[in-house]
Design an enzyme around this catalytic site. Structure first.
Site, mmCIF file in Angstrom:
data_model
loop_
_atom_site.group_PDB
_atom_site.id
_atom_site.type_symbol
_atom_site.label_atom_id
_atom_site.label_comp_id
_atom_site.label_asym_id
_atom_site.label_seq_id
_atom_site.Cartn_x
_atom_site.Cartn_y
_atom_site.Cartn_z
ATOM 1 N N ASP A 156 0.806 -1.166 -0.079
ATOM 2 C CA ASP A 156 -0.181 -0.025 0.011
ATOM 3 C C ASP A 156 0.853 1.162 0.003
ATOM 4 O O ASP A 156 1.566 1.421 0.865
ATOM 5 C CB ASP A 156 -1.069 0.161 1.123
ATOM 6 C CG ASP A 156 -2.194 -1.074 1.211
ATOM 7 O OD1 ASP A 156 -1.988 -1.791 0.338
ATOM 8 O OD2 ASP A 156 -2.684 -0.967 1.878
ATOM 9 N N LYS A 219 -7.475 2.851 -2.892
ATOM 10 C CA LYS A 219 -7.752 2.954 -1.283
ATOM 11 C C LYS A 219 -8.070 4.203 -1.077
ATOM 12 O O LYS A 219 -7.678 5.123 -1.265
ATOM 13 C CB LYS A 219 -6.560 2.053 -0.492
ATOM 14 C CG LYS A 219 -6.743 2.222 1.074
ATOM 15 C CD LYS A 219 -5.319 1.605 1.661
ATOM 16 C CE LYS A 219 -5.407 1.969 3.319
ATOM 17 N NZ LYS A 219 -4.251 1.029 3.581
ATOM 18 N N LYS A 255 -10.586 -0.444 -1.510
ATOM 19 C CA LYS A 255 -10.310 -0.746 -0.136
ATOM 20 C C LYS A 255 -10.503 0.529 0.582
ATOM 21 O O LYS A 255 -9.669 1.279 0.462
ATOM 22 C CB LYS A 255 -8.672 -1.068 0.362
ATOM 23 C CG LYS A 255 -8.313 -1.186 1.675
ATOM 24 C CD LYS A 255 -6.897 -1.849 1.788
ATOM 25 C CE LYS A 255 -6.455 -1.784 3.366
ATOM 26 N NZ LYS A 255 -5.179 -2.136 3.682
#
Length: 310
Positions: A156, A219, A255
């Site tokens: 990430d 995300k 996400k």
């Protein structure tokens, strides 16, 4: 010849020649207002959330969690205790799904990789100078490479928000593309930090540029800024994913993270994904929830009594 910056606009027969990034964005409708997004979200929540407030949906959401510990005071002992709970969960609750992943800083990756015993639980690392993304590219590359060497199976990173807000779309895409090249086949999630982007239109542009540059997931948030995942931000991101998929055939995961404070919050996000993206995204591969506090709350709802397991 060096490629033009997004800021360099060349006149061609009296017309502006768009950069390739502007051309990519021009294929999508980014002229959206916060008001129309809020109205669409309110309609989905009012009409659809109740039907998804079920035991099966809560079990699914539990199995989509990336159990997260990203604290300044994290220690090896704390991280190891979290992994031991994940390992034990299968034995204690054999009829429930295990979490989809554990998420920590990369200095703990080797410990996690050597301790995690449950098949199918990914090891997510935040790299690239999380949570600010403010570092030289060499530092971001080195941190990401080391995390992968130590056993990270998901990465990430944070979109360079400052570059985006300055209109440096080339710099944004170059950063993401370079870190994706480091990751290779390992999935890369790009965190937009939606609360810093200022508008629904900017969220959509940032989402599209991230996917254009190679993001495998987008995300919402780091959980370190003034706000986390919101239904409105989730809606815009899911719209971008859907339109990108329709145009390219490339499926990108979603996400939401940060600020998911209750099972109802998670169900709202699930409902938005279901209504905008459809059933194809309702697996724990394509929908992940970045959270820690939600884990015990969902487990308590599922079992019908207060549980403080994790």
């Amino acid at each position: 010849m060096a490629e033009k910056s997004i800021k360099d606009i060349v006149l061609n027969d009296g017309k502006e020649e768009l950069s390739k990034y502007e051309q990519a964005l021009a294929e999508y409708n980014c002229n959206i207002s916060d008001e129309e997004v809020a109205a669409a979200v309110n309609k989905i929540i009012d009409e659809k959330v109740a039907e998804n407030d079920t035991l099966e949906v809560k079990k699914f959401l539990f199995g989509s969690i990336e159990l997260t510990s990203l604290g300044t005071a994290d220690t090896e002992e704390k991280i190891l205790a979290m992994i031991e709970k994940v390992n034990q969960f299968d034995s204690d609750y054999p009829d429930l799904p295990h979490v989809a992943a554990v998420c920590a800083y990369p200095n703990f990756t080797e410990l996690i990789a050597n301790s995690l015993e449950v098949d199918g639980v990914e090891i997510t690392n935040v790299t690239g100078c999380f949570p600010s993304s403010q570092a030289r590219m060499e530092v971001k590359v080195a941190e990401t490479s080391l995390a992968l060497q130590d056993g990270a199976t998901n990465i990430d990173i944070v979109l360079p928000v400052g570059k985006f807000l300055s209109g440096d779309y080339e710099g944004v895409c170059d950063d993401i593309a370079e870190l994706k090249s480091v990751c290779g086949e390992v999935p890369l999630k790009v965190i937009l930090e939606t609360c810093c982007l200022g508008s629904a239109s900017n969220i959509k542009k940032a989402a599209l540029l991230s996917m254009y540059a190679g993001a495998d997931y987008i995300k919402t948030s780091t959980g370190k800024e003034k706000a986390g995942a919101t239904p409105e931000g989730a809606y815009v991101m899911c719209q971008a994913i859907k339109e990108y998929y329709d145009k390219t055939g490339i499926q990108v995961g979603f996400k939401p993270a940060g600020g998911i404070n209750s099972p109802k919050d998670a169900i709202k996000l699930y409902t938005i994904v279901k209504e905008v993206l459809g059933e194809k995204w309702l697996t724990n591969e394509w929908l992940r929830l970045g959270t820690s506090r939600l884990t015990n709350m969902l487990l308590s709802d599922i079992l019908g009594k207060e549980i403080k397991y994790f």
